[in-house]
Design an enzyme around this catalytic site. Structure first.
Site, PDB file in Angstrom:
ATOM      1  N   CYS A 132       6.422   0.422   4.691  1.00  0.00           N
ATOM      2  CA  CYS A 132       5.168   0.481   3.926  1.00  0.00           C
ATOM      3  C   CYS A 132       4.912   1.879   3.353  1.00  0.00           C
ATOM      4  CB  CYS A 132       4.013   0.071   4.844  1.00  0.00           C
ATOM      5  SG  CYS A 132       2.389   0.220   4.069  1.00  0.00           S
ATOM      6  N   TYR A 268       3.610  -2.658  -7.418  1.00  0.00           N
ATOM      7  CA  TYR A 268       3.253  -3.942  -6.801  1.00  0.00           C
ATOM      8  C   TYR A 268       2.702  -4.909  -7.847  1.00  0.00           C
ATOM      9  CZ  TYR A 268       4.090  -2.354  -2.062  1.00  0.00           C
ATOM     10  OH  TYR A 268       4.704  -1.926  -0.905  1.00  0.00           O
TER      11      TYR A 268
END
Length: 415
Positions: A132, A268
């Site tokens: 992440c 994203y």
């Protein structure tokens, strides 16, 4: 004659010094011949799993060696498309246009009311996951500020169902990079269980990073930027680095307002786009911004000048994953980071700062994206790591210290 026949039906292969071969003894007319069975160069058929044999038999029965009929292809395409959209809505919520909308962090801490003077080592515990980029920010600032003893960390691994779990790393210990492990604060198996310990209970999204208060037994914060600002304000005997000096706060905020929507979240928005229009908008915004940043870095060592700041930390954790993941899996394909001479050198500059490379576990990053994001990679096939992401290449001289020297000469009025 019997001997001659035996010889005609076999091929001799004489053993050499470095080539030992098994031989079979054949008796013919009380004489023994040392011979080798004839060897075929044709590949031997491999046994198929029972389910695959059954599937193959059914397909041959239905349409022989032809391609599946158009009706079947259309049906499968429609079914998969509907299933994909359903999974993507759960994975990545979107607006009516199909553009990814990142959920707001649930726990936003007001650290100004938190008594830093009463903070003791181990009072706060950091939970992260290595793939992440948002969690990477916190791990990076913790390292740069020398807070390893003050703020212990537990590193979770992504599981196949998309949750975060704690398990001991198979293969032992690696001194070069951080590795996933067990929950050192609460001894739980999955991160959702840790969130569930929060006073009053919690059953929402269990994300990383997360800062846990071990005394109050509650989630203090799970918003990455809040956490890194807080970490930067803590004092350490190992580092007097200030990643957000008051004189640069305005510039840092300006850069964050550009980087977050277009780069950090922009990759994203490309990868999680659920319509062509949404993807086109995201990818154009991403590369327009990267072009602009690359031009800026031609004359500035870091985003805000001669010193590294929180803005650089936020940009770095996206850049280090760009060619590794986003260029391929998220369809950020206009350019590789390697093609940006200034951005790539800038990333290497930060990577070579002491303690930074240890926070970059490339194998864990690739596993976390290619093997876990099923809707984007149903086969879970992981590509080879780009050579430009190898430690050997990232450790090559970046020569960006020249820009620092130029800045100092400009300040002195020499240039």
């Amino acid at each position: 004659m019997a001997t001659t026949t035996a010889l005609l039906n076999h091929t001799f292969l004489l053993p050499t010094k470095n080539n030992k071969i098994n031989t079979t003894l054949h008796k013919t007319n009380s004489r023994t011949c040392r011979v080798i069975p004839r060897m075929s160069l044709q590949p031997q058929p491999q046994p198929q799993p029972p389910n695959q044999d059954l599937l193959t038999s059914i397909t041959k029965l239905l349409w022989g060696k032809s391609l599946p009929p158009q009706l079947l292809i259309s049906t499968v395409r429609t079914t998969w498309n509907a299933t994909w959209h359903l999974m993507m809505k759960q994975l990545a919520p979107s607006d009516p246009s199909g553009s990814y909308t990142r959920p707001i962090s649930k726990f936003r801490a007001n650290f100004k009311s938190y008594s830093i003077s009463d903070l003791k080592p181990g009072t706060l515990h950091l939970y992260v996951g290595l793939p992440c980029p948002w969690a990477h920010r916190t791990l990076l600032v913790r390292a740069l500020k020398g807070l390893e003893e003050m703020i212990p960390v537990s590193i979770a691994s992504p599981s196949l169902d998309g949750s975060w779990e704690f398990r001991q790393t198979i293969g032992g210990h690696d001194n070069d990079v951080y590795l996933p492990g067990l929950d050192k604060a609460n001894g739980r198996k999955i991160l959702k269980e840790v969130y569930g310990l929060h006073r009053g209970g919690y059953d929402g999204r269990s994300t990383v990073p997360m800062l846990w208060d071990t005394k109050k037994n509650e989630v203090l914060c799970n918003e990455s930027y809040d956490i890194i600002e807080f970490f930067n304000g803590l004092e350490s005997n190992d580092s007097n680095l200030d990643l957000a000096p008051p004189s640069l706060k305005g510039k840092i905020d300006e850069w964050n307002q550009i980087i977050y929507p277009n780069v950090n979240n922009g990759v994203y928005r490309c990868g999680f786009a659920q319509s062509q229009e949404a993807y086109d908008t995201a990818v154009n915004g991403l590369f327009t911004t990267m072009d602009m940043i690359d031009d800026h870095l031609a004359s500035s060592r870091y985003l805000c000048g001669d010193v590294i700041t929180l803005a650089d930390v936020c940009l770095f954790t996206t850049l280090i994953r760009f060619d590794l993941v986003y260029n391929v899996l998220f369809k950020c394909t206009k350019k590789k980071l390697l093609e940006y001479s200034n951005l790539y050198a800038y990333m290497r500059d930060i990577y070579q700062i002491p303690k930074v490379s240890a926070t970059c576990n490339f194998e864990a990053i690739m596993d976390g994206y290619y093997k876990i994001l099923f809707p984007l990679n149903p086969g879970s096939i992981q590509p080879a790591m780009p050579s430009a992401c190898d430690n050997k290449f990232l450790s090559k001289p970046h020569n960006r210290e020249i820009l620092s020297a130029m800045d100092k000469r400009l300040e002195a009025g020499i240039l």
